[in-house]
Design a protein around this motif. Sequence first.
Motif, PDB file in Angstrom:
ATOM      1  N   LYS A  66       0.697  -1.231   0.022  1.00 11.42           N
ATOM      2  CA  LYS A  66      -0.049  -0.006  -0.166  1.00 11.42           C
ATOM      3  C   LYS A  66       0.820   1.392  -0.003  1.00 11.42           C
ATOM      4  O   LYS A  66       0.710   2.139  -0.669  1.00 11.42           O
ATOM      5  CB  LYS A  66      -0.780  -0.019   1.327  1.00 11.42           C
ATOM      6  CG  LYS A  66      -1.882   1.333   1.263  1.00 11.42           C
ATOM      7  CD  LYS A  66      -2.770   1.053   2.408  1.00 11.42           C
ATOM      8  CE  LYS A  66      -3.732   2.271   2.439  1.00 11.42           C
ATOM      9  NZ  LYS A  66      -4.822   2.023   3.318  1.00 11.42           N
ATOM     10  N   ALA A  67       1.928   1.279   0.773  1.00 13.56           N
ATOM     11  CA  ALA A  67       2.811   2.416   0.770  1.00 13.56           C
ATOM     12  C   ALA A  67       3.429   2.526  -0.485  1.00 13.56           C
ATOM     13  O   ALA A  67       3.565   3.675  -0.975  1.00 13.56           O
ATOM     14  CB  ALA A  67       3.933   2.237   2.111  1.00 13.56           C
ATOM     15  N   LEU A  68       3.925   1.277  -1.141  1.00 18.25           N
ATOM     16  CA  LEU A  68       4.640   1.525  -2.395  1.00 18.25           C
ATOM     17  C   LEU A  68       3.699   2.057  -3.632  1.00 18.25           C
ATOM     18  O   LEU A  68       3.940   2.981  -4.350  1.00 18.25           O
ATOM     19  CB  LEU A  68       4.898   0.266  -2.886  1.00 18.25           C
ATOM     20  CG  LEU A  68       6.530  -0.258  -2.572  1.00 18.25           C
ATOM     21  CD1 LEU A  68       6.612  -1.743  -2.683  1.00 18.25           C
ATOM     22  CD2 LEU A  68       7.094   0.521  -3.293  1.00 18.25           C
ATOM     23  N   LEU A  76       4.625  10.190  -6.961  1.00 21.48           N
ATOM     24  CA  LEU A  76       5.569  10.219  -8.122  1.00 21.48           C
ATOM     25  C   LEU A  76       4.705  10.390  -9.425  1.00 21.48           C
ATOM     26  O   LEU A  76       5.033  11.266 -10.056  1.00 21.48           O
ATOM     27  CB  LEU A  76       6.056   8.707  -8.473  1.00 21.48           C
ATOM     28  CG  LEU A  76       7.194   8.623  -9.370  1.00 21.48           C
ATOM     29  CD1 LEU A  76       8.405   9.775  -9.580  1.00 21.48           C
ATOM     30  CD2 LEU A  76       7.659   7.122  -9.629  1.00 21.48           C
ATOM     31  N   ALA A  77       3.618   9.929  -9.666  1.00 24.31           N
ATOM     32  CA  ALA A  77       2.713  10.155 -10.577  1.00 24.31           C
ATOM     33  C   ALA A  77       2.262  11.809 -10.752  1.00 24.31           C
ATOM     34  O   ALA A  77       1.946  12.259 -11.744  1.00 24.31           O
ATOM     35  CB  ALA A  77       1.480   9.211 -10.580  1.00 24.31           C
ATOM     36  N   LEU A  87      13.856  20.266 -10.181  1.00 26.49           N
ATOM     37  CA  LEU A  87      13.484  19.776  -8.884  1.00 26.49           C
ATOM     38  C   LEU A  87      12.422  18.740  -9.178  1.00 26.49           C
ATOM     39  O   LEU A  87      12.648  17.715  -8.062  1.00 26.49           O
ATOM     40  CB  LEU A  87      12.646  20.811  -8.382  1.00 26.49           C
ATOM     41  CG  LEU A  87      11.860  20.680  -6.737  1.00 26.49           C
ATOM     42  CD1 LEU A  87      13.060  20.308  -5.853  1.00 26.49           C
ATOM     43  CD2 LEU A  87      10.980  22.159  -6.692  1.00 26.49           C
ATOM     44  N   ALA A  88      11.537  18.592 -10.219  1.00 21.61           N
ATOM     45  CA  ALA A  88      10.893  17.503 -10.346  1.00 21.61           C
ATOM     46  C   ALA A  88      11.638  16.148 -10.583  1.00 21.61           C
ATOM     47  O   ALA A  88      11.236  15.006  -9.928  1.00 21.61           O
ATOM     48  CB  ALA A  88       9.532  17.677 -11.416  1.00 21.61           C
ATOM     49  N   GLU A  89      12.626  16.035 -11.070  1.00 25.42           N
ATOM     50  CA  GLU A  89      13.501  15.114 -11.540  1.00 25.42           C
ATOM     51  C   GLU A  89      14.201  14.553 -10.179  1.00 25.42           C
ATOM     52  O   GLU A  89      14.266  13.374 -10.012  1.00 25.42           O
ATOM     53  CB  GLU A  89      14.596  15.593 -12.785  1.00 25.42           C
ATOM     54  CG  GLU A  89      13.870  15.696 -13.918  1.00 25.42           C
ATOM     55  CD  GLU A  89      13.085  14.495 -14.472  1.00 25.42           C
ATOM     56  OE1 GLU A  89      13.618  13.336 -14.214  1.00 25.42           O
ATOM     57  OE2 GLU A  89      12.051  14.655 -15.119  1.00 25.42           O
ATOM     58  N   GLN A  90      14.574  15.548  -9.209  1.00 27.93           N
ATOM     59  CA  GLN A  90      15.131  15.190  -8.268  1.00 27.93           C
ATOM     60  C   GLN A  90      14.225  14.647  -7.229  1.00 27.93           C
ATOM     61  O   GLN A  90      14.683  13.537  -6.453  1.00 27.93           O
ATOM     62  CB  GLN A  90      15.860  16.638  -7.625  1.00 27.93           C
ATOM     63  CG  GLN A  90      16.913  16.978  -8.105  1.00 27.93           C
ATOM     64  CD  GLN A  90      17.677  18.233  -7.647  1.00 27.93           C
ATOM     65  OE1 GLN A  90      16.690  19.009  -6.981  1.00 27.93           O
ATOM     66  NE2 GLN A  90      18.726  18.318  -8.229  1.00 27.93           N
ATOM     67  N   TYR A  95      11.762   9.660  -4.763  1.00 28.25           N
ATOM     68  CA  TYR A  95      10.691   8.670  -4.723  1.00 28.25           C
ATOM     69  C   TYR A  95      11.142   7.298  -5.191  1.00 28.25           C
ATOM     70  O   TYR A  95      10.703   6.442  -4.475  1.00 28.25           O
ATOM     71  CB  TYR A  95       9.325   9.324  -5.478  1.00 28.25           C
ATOM     72  CG  TYR A  95       8.690  10.424  -4.666  1.00 28.25           C
ATOM     73  CD1 TYR A  95       8.701  10.481  -3.284  1.00 28.25           C
ATOM     74  CD2 TYR A  95       8.130  11.373  -5.608  1.00 28.25           C
ATOM     75  CE1 TYR A  95       7.745  11.520  -2.936  1.00 28.25           C
ATOM     76  CE2 TYR A  95       7.599  12.488  -5.083  1.00 28.25           C
ATOM     77  CZ  TYR A  95       7.180  12.496  -3.713  1.00 28.25           C
ATOM     78  OH  TYR A  95       6.775  13.473  -3.185  1.00 28.25           O
ATOM     79  N   ASP A  96      11.989   7.131  -6.164  1.00 26.02           N
ATOM     80  CA  ASP A  96      12.345   6.037  -6.462  1.00 26.02           C
ATOM     81  C   ASP A  96      13.285   5.346  -5.335  1.00 26.02           C
ATOM     82  O   ASP A  96      13.146   3.985  -5.192  1.00 26.02           O
ATOM     83  CB  ASP A  96      13.140   6.296  -7.843  1.00 26.02           C
ATOM     84  CG  ASP A  96      13.927   4.984  -8.296  1.00 26.02           C
ATOM     85  OD1 ASP A  96      13.048   3.728  -8.647  1.00 26.02           O
ATOM     86  OD2 ASP A  96      14.902   4.792  -8.209  1.00 26.02           O
ATOM     87  N   TYR A  97      14.173   5.904  -4.727  1.00 31.99           N
ATOM     88  CA  TYR A  97      14.716   5.697  -3.723  1.00 31.99           C
ATOM     89  C   TYR A  97      14.123   5.178  -2.474  1.00 31.99           C
ATOM     90  O   TYR A  97      14.180   3.876  -2.102  1.00 31.99           O
ATOM     91  CB  TYR A  97      15.817   6.621  -3.109  1.00 31.99           C
ATOM     92  CG  TYR A  97      16.580   6.253  -1.909  1.00 31.99           C
ATOM     93  CD1 TYR A  97      17.870   5.257  -1.925  1.00 31.99           C
ATOM     94  CD2 TYR A  97      16.182   6.733  -0.694  1.00 31.99           C
ATOM     95  CE1 TYR A  97      18.246   5.060  -0.952  1.00 31.99           C
ATOM     96  CE2 TYR A  97      16.959   6.281   0.613  1.00 31.99           C
ATOM     97  CZ  TYR A  97      17.827   5.431   0.421  1.00 31.99           C
ATOM     98  OH  TYR A  97      18.553   5.164   1.612  1.00 31.99           O
TER      99      TYR A  97
END
Length: 138
Positions: A66-68, A76-77, A87-90, A95-97
């Motif tokens: 659920k957290a994922l 992320l979306a 900034l959005a890319e960072q 979020y990926d990390y």
Amino acid sequence: MYSKGSAGRAYGAASYARVGLESDVLSASPHRLIVLLFEGADTAIGTALVHMKDGNLAEKGRAISKALDIVNNGLLAALDREQGGQLAEQMAALYDYIARQLLKANLHDDCAALLEARRLLADLASAWKAIEPGLQSA
């Protein structure tokens, strides 16, 4: 018509909470929706921590999933990479990390990874709340 036992009260309370959340979501500003996503992720991670401690692997996995889902399909979306630029890319990389930390926590029962994901999300939530429209002084 309604159960008078404790299970009936619990169901009623859960239904009431669900209606309250649905009402909050339907009337929320875009800023508030992101706050709700951060809150949902924190709640899911907290639930996962409890289940991890108790050795309930199935429920731990559901809570982490659920957290994922909130991180990947919510936070992320919601990033606008065109307008947000670097900034959005960072943020996307962060979020990926966080998602990788959640996966690591799930696969290896890694409490530290779960706590790291929670801390990072809490930091982001705090910053997001601080920029709430209407709170800045004129």
